[in-house]
Structures are given as structure tokens and as C-alpha cells.
Write a protein that holds these residues in place. Sequence first.
Motif: not given
Length: 140
Positions: A104, A100, A108-112
Motif C-alpha cells: 500500500v 499489505y 501499484p494500488s490499494g486493491t493489490v
Amino acid sequence: DSITRIPAMAGGVTAFFFYRYVSQFRALRWPDAAGMALFAIAGAAKAHALGHGFLVVVMMGTITASAGGLIRDVVANEEPLVLKEGELYATCAIAGSVVYFLLVQYGPSGTVAVAAGTATAFILRASAILFGLTLPRAKG
């Protein structure tokens, strides 16, 4: 708010009255594995949102994931799973929290990052359950 209270109360009442049967139900390992993975990333995400660095994020993810299971086992008067020798539990939370944090920070993104961290922790725990994986033990 009341939507989350009803399942929690139902679970508590079920565990209280049917403990003898619930404690023998090995299928509960799967929801526990999913909960551990989710709480690891929730703890890591909160620490990251507060601006902490790698070490604190990983520690908070691990503590958040492990403390719930520890309290559950202590209340149920069982040997805590997280303290059993060789058991892959906190190690899975560490791995998920590391994934994580790295994603993060650099991904690419926090969702990923959330999805990958949760999946890492869950897949490692699931592998330990399915294949009996344990940590190596010290000789002697």
C-alpha cells in the motif's frame, strides 16, 4: 444490515446447540484461516487509513486477526489456538499485514495490497494446516 445478521445469528445458534459436533469438525480450520487473513488486512487497512506507520499497522492487523480467534476459543472453553506452542496463527497475520503495508505504501494500488496481504496470510496458514508447519521451539 439485516443480511449480515441472519448468517451471524444462524452460526451462533448452530454453535450453541450443536457445539459437540461443530467443535470436532476439523474442516472449520479453513473458514477460520480465511477469516484470520481477512481480519488481519482489515485491521491493518484501518490503521493505515488513520495515518499510522508500519509498526502500528502491523500490530493492529495482528491483534485484529488474533483477538477474534482467541475470544472464540475462550467462549468455547478450548485452549486458544493462538496460544498453542509453535502454532502458526499470529505469525501469518503478521506476514499478511507486512505485505499489505509494503504494497500500500510502495505498490501499484490499494486493491493489490489487500489481495496480496490476504493471500499471504491465508497461504501461510493453509500451509501450516496442510503440512503441519510450526514455529521452532526453544530447547530445554
